[in-house]
Design a protein around this motif. Structure first.
Motif, PDB file in Angstrom:
ATOM      1  N   VAL A  49       0.812  -1.226   0.000  1.00 46.66           N
ATOM      2  CA  VAL A  49       0.000   0.000   0.000  1.00 46.66           C
ATOM      3  C   VAL A  49       0.843   1.272   0.000  1.00 46.66           C
ATOM      4  O   VAL A  49       0.305   2.363   0.189  1.00 46.66           O
ATOM      5  N   THR A  50       2.126   1.151  -0.239  1.00 44.62           N
ATOM      6  CA  THR A  50       2.978   2.345  -0.193  1.00 44.62           C
ATOM      7  C   THR A  50       2.527   3.392  -1.202  1.00 44.62           C
ATOM      8  O   THR A  50       2.347   4.575  -0.867  1.00 44.62           O
ATOM      9  N   GLU A  51       2.337   2.979  -2.447  1.00 41.00           N
ATOM     10  CA  GLU A  51       1.929   3.931  -3.482  1.00 41.00           C
ATOM     11  C   GLU A  51       0.556   4.513  -3.188  1.00 41.00           C
ATOM     12  O   GLU A  51       0.321   5.719  -3.374  1.00 41.00           O
ATOM     13  N   MET A  52      -0.359   3.680  -2.717  1.00 39.41           N
ATOM     14  CA  MET A  52      -1.696   4.150  -2.395  1.00 39.41           C
ATOM     15  C   MET A  52      -1.660   5.173  -1.265  1.00 39.41           C
ATOM     16  O   MET A  52      -2.371   6.185  -1.295  1.00 39.41           O
ATOM     17  N   PHE A  60      -5.517  14.249  -0.597  1.00 37.99           N
ATOM     18  CA  PHE A  60      -6.374  14.675   0.508  1.00 37.99           C
ATOM     19  C   PHE A  60      -5.576  15.482   1.534  1.00 37.99           C
ATOM     20  O   PHE A  60      -4.347  15.585   1.449  1.00 37.99           O
ATOM     21  N   ASN A  61      -6.271  16.036   2.493  1.00 38.87           N
ATOM     22  CA  ASN A  61      -5.667  16.938   3.475  1.00 38.87           C
ATOM     23  C   ASN A  61      -5.861  16.364   4.874  1.00 38.87           C
ATOM     24  O   ASN A  61      -6.730  16.773   5.621  1.00 38.87           O
ATOM     25  N   TYR A 212     -13.328   0.895 -10.240  1.00 36.79           N
ATOM     26  CA  TYR A 212     -12.267  -0.107 -10.144  1.00 36.79           C
ATOM     27  C   TYR A 212     -10.973   0.450 -10.715  1.00 36.79           C
ATOM     28  O   TYR A 212     -10.977   1.152 -11.735  1.00 36.79           O
ATOM     29  N   LEU A 213      -9.850   0.134 -10.054  1.00 42.00           N
ATOM     30  CA  LEU A 213      -8.531   0.480 -10.578  1.00 42.00           C
ATOM     31  C   LEU A 213      -7.648  -0.756 -10.541  1.00 42.00           C
ATOM     32  O   LEU A 213      -7.372  -1.305  -9.471  1.00 42.00           O
ATOM     33  N   GLU A 214      -7.220  -1.185 -11.709  1.00 42.30           N
ATOM     34  CA  GLU A 214      -6.374  -2.368 -11.805  1.00 42.30           C
ATOM     35  C   GLU A 214      -4.941  -2.079 -11.338  1.00 42.30           C
ATOM     36  O   GLU A 214      -4.326  -2.883 -10.651  1.00 42.30           O
ATOM     37  N   GLU A 215      -4.412  -0.915 -11.708  1.00 42.49           N
ATOM     38  CA  GLU A 215      -3.003  -0.591 -11.431  1.00 42.49           C
ATOM     39  C   GLU A 215      -2.877   0.045 -10.046  1.00 42.49           C
ATOM     40  O   GLU A 215      -2.573   1.236  -9.910  1.00 42.49           O
ATOM     41  N   GLY A 216      -3.094  -0.764  -9.021  1.00 45.38           N
ATOM     42  CA  GLY A 216      -3.145  -0.246  -7.659  1.00 45.38           C
ATOM     43  C   GLY A 216      -1.811   0.110  -7.045  1.00 45.38           C
ATOM     44  O   GLY A 216      -1.761   0.580  -5.908  1.00 45.38           O
ATOM     45  N   LEU A 222      -3.420   6.262  -9.230  1.00 46.16           N
ATOM     46  CA  LEU A 222      -4.082   6.377  -7.924  1.00 46.16           C
ATOM     47  C   LEU A 222      -4.428   7.832  -7.623  1.00 46.16           C
ATOM     48  O   LEU A 222      -5.535   8.145  -7.169  1.00 46.16           O
ATOM     49  N   THR A 223      -3.500   8.707  -7.915  1.00 47.56           N
ATOM     50  CA  THR A 223      -3.725  10.130  -7.673  1.00 47.56           C
ATOM     51  C   THR A 223      -4.908  10.641  -8.488  1.00 47.56           C
ATOM     52  O   THR A 223      -5.766  11.375  -7.982  1.00 47.56           O
ATOM     53  N   ALA A 224      -4.963  10.237  -9.759  1.00 49.62           N
ATOM     54  CA  ALA A 224      -6.067  10.667 -10.630  1.00 49.62           C
ATOM     55  C   ALA A 224      -7.407  10.161 -10.098  1.00 49.62           C
ATOM     56  O   ALA A 224      -8.418  10.890 -10.111  1.00 49.62           O
ATOM     57  N   LEU A 225      -7.436   8.914  -9.623  1.00 48.35           N
ATOM     58  CA  LEU A 225      -8.678   8.353  -9.083  1.00 48.35           C
ATOM     59  C   LEU A 225      -9.126   9.108  -7.846  1.00 48.35           C
ATOM     60  O   LEU A 225     -10.310   9.447  -7.696  1.00 48.35           O
ATOM     61  N   PHE A 226      -8.198   9.395  -6.951  1.00 52.03           N
ATOM     62  CA  PHE A 226      -8.560  10.096  -5.725  1.00 52.03           C
ATOM     63  C   PHE A 226      -9.003  11.533  -6.007  1.00 52.03           C
ATOM     64  O   PHE A 226      -9.919  12.051  -5.355  1.00 52.03           O
TER      65      PHE A 226
END
Length: 579
Positions: A49-52, A60-61, A212-216, A222-226
């Protein structure tokens, strides 16, 4: 200067470039691996989960936006990014807790070490935010098999009725502690295979929005999804496919054994201190194999912890007689008890700190229905674990449930005698506490456990020492200390945790001045207090030794023994003062 040196709080992430964020992920993983290779800890869940975590803190803040984690073994990268990176350097490994802690950081909101809690916790925060007019996103992070836990599903069901900002990240690394089990996870695999487009979608069935995001493990995606869901006005599930152990090939190639690891060599992955010799787990597996060869319908059941008992040895040989329920302790007790009532011989394996989640099933299903299952419990000892995994409470609550035969062997021979007896016992459940102080050899003088019968190992006078289970050998040490003062103490192995041998207790009260009980659990409601209560009207002094009713947090066992006066020399002092 490394990128990590520049990051002391989440706001330091905001201006980093894509290349710097990738470098930061590598440096975080190196810090995590350095710590766990030295002192042990959770490896695979954190690396995955490092990248996430980086993307969450970039978009986020925190702490205005609240990250509410499930099992804390995914939070090491979060700790590093929120001012606690010193805890991953030499001399400071134990300066921070191994779990989230609101006492440690403003970026944590709960002390959490067990699983399946994040959705309910986060939903409670979101509801309070709306009632009080507060602001901010509330994000629950669920993963590592936690979805199969009943509380997680109860909370997701309730989230379907929520009207407001609520983000649930389902970190899908295809694993629990070991592999996932159950139909739920087959359907999740279809969602992964279809890029989230499969017809059957658990989350949508609960009324939740879904992406859904495959490239977790891709920070940019991840940044774009958030960014896309930030400040959303309704509940949504972000199903993110990650790799457990990402970035460390040894861990990704053997995900189960690298969920948690004792101190190891970083280059080879070899443990620095390998266990040796016979274990009670190997004794149990050999016994079950013998019973299967004899035609007994053994059903071995556990809740996602096969490694705790080496159950894969049995599972590989008898797959139809093995059931891993995933993280679902409640299910294992009701399911296993029913199977025992219907004719199978259910052997249910648990860790003390996790089995407490199944208290109602012990009472309402196993005990009331007198189901002849056998439950094994490890870790019910005074230990140096953290407070979220403190295991010495089980004796207190199990011993106060009727209809359960609760046993504490002190040796291999006694464990085998209890197993032999339990194979034919049909009048109710049996719970066996597995000793945690190494395998000992001691003859089994008692082989029937239909009613409480303590074993008088040595008859003396003045002082009677009753040492329960793993602490019987501790009682022997106290006897040796007393012998130096010319006191010949009686030694009793009680074998039964919750049932009293009243005949022997009456005899001891008439022939001894002091009766001493030793147990490896919390005193309140436990073994020693039951004996003290029974002997309350007798002319004898009773001393109870065990743990205080408190939460301990990574305190050395030797220090706890001194605090509770369980050290043999301290007990000897107490006894001499009374005499």
């Amino acid at each position: 200067m490394s990128v990590l040196e520049k990051v002391n709080e989440p706001k330091n992430l905001k201006g980093l470039t894509k290349e710097e964020l990738k470098a930061l992920a590598k440096e975080i993983n190196e810090a995590v691996l350095y710590k766990v290779s030295n002192v042990g800890g959770h490896v695979g869940p954190n690396l995955g989960v490092t990248e996430m975590t980086i993307a969450l803190h970039k978009v986020f803040n925190s702490p205005v936006d609240k990250f509410i984690w499930d099992v804390s073994h995914q939070t090491y990268p979060h700790k590093i990014l929120t001012g606690r990176k010193h805890g991953f350097t030499d001399g400071h490994f134990h300066d921070i807790t191994p779990y989230t802690s609101q006492d440690e950081s403003e970026h944590d909101f709960f002390t959490v070490g067990h699983t399946s809690t994040s959705v309910a916790n986060a939903l409670g925060y979101a509801k309070a935010r709306d009632l009080t007019g507060d602001k901010g996103n509330v994000i629950a992070i669920l993963g590592d098999g936690s979805l199969s836990g009943g509380l997680a599903l109860e909370a997701i069901n309730n989230a379907g009725d929520f009207d407001g900002n609520f983000i649930l990240i389902f970190n899908d690394n295809e694993m629990s502690i070991a592999e996932n089990h159950g139909g739920l996870y087959r359907e999740l695999a279809k969602l992964r295979e279809s890029n989230g487009q499969a017809e059957k979608n658990l989350f949508k069935a609960f009324g939740l929005d879904y992406k859904y995001l495959e490239e977790g493990n891709d920070i940019e995606k991840l940044t774009a999804l958030f960014e896309e869901v930030k400040d959303i006005d309704h509940p949504i599930v972000l199903h993110i496919h990650t790799e457990k152990g990402h970035g460390y090939d040894i861990a990704t190639n053997d995900k189960e054994h690298w969920h948690w690891r004792a101190a190891f060599d970083l280059e080879t992955g070899e443990l620095k201190n390998k266990p040796s010799g016979k274990s009670y787990s190997s004794i149990l597996m050999d016994y079950m194999d013998q019973q299967m060869q004899a035609g007994q319908p053994i059903l071995a059941i556990n809740a996602a912890i096969p490694g705790a008992y080496d159950l894969k040895t049995f599972a590989n040989k008898y797959p139809k007689n093995y059931w891993d329920a995933g993280i679902a302790e409640q299910f294992t007790i009701t399911f296993g008890g029913a199977a025992a009532l219907a004719g199978a011989k259910s052997f249910i394996f648990h860790n003390s700190t996790f089995v407490q989640r199944a208290f109602d099933q012990f009472v309402h299903d196993l005990a009331i229905n007198k189901e002849p299952a056998v439950v094994f419990i490890k870790g019910d000892v005074i230990s140096n674990s953290d407070k979220t995994h403190q295991g010495d409470f089980a004796r207190g609550w199990i011993s106060n449930i009727p209809n359960i035969t609760y046993l504490a062997p002190t040796s291999e021979e006694e464990l085998l005698a209890m197993l032999d007896w339990s194979m034919t016992y049909q009048d109710g459940p049996v719970v066996i506490n597995i000793p945690e102080h190494g395998v000992e050899s001691r003859p089994a003088h008692i082989t029937s456990f239909n009613q409480a019968q303590y074993d008088m190992i040595k008859s003396g006078q003045d002082v009677a020492l009753i040492g329960l289970g793993g602490l019987y050998s501790h009682a022997e040490k106290v006897a040796e200390e007393l012998a130096k003062h010319d006191i010949n103490a009686s030694l009793i192995n009680p074998l039964f945790i919750s049932s009293l041998d009243k005949k022997m207790l009456d005899e001891l009260s008439e022939s001894h001045k002091v009766i001493v009980t030793l147990e490896d659990g919390v005193l309140d409601g436990g073994f020693g207090q039951k004996i003290a209560s029974y002997l309350g009207s007798k002319d004898v002094k009773v001393l109870n030794y065990g743990a205080d009713k408190e939460f301990n947090d990574i305190v050395p066992v030797a220090e706890l023994y001194k605090r509770y006066r369980l050290a043999p020399e301290l007990m000897t002092q107490d006894i001499l003062e009374i005499l």
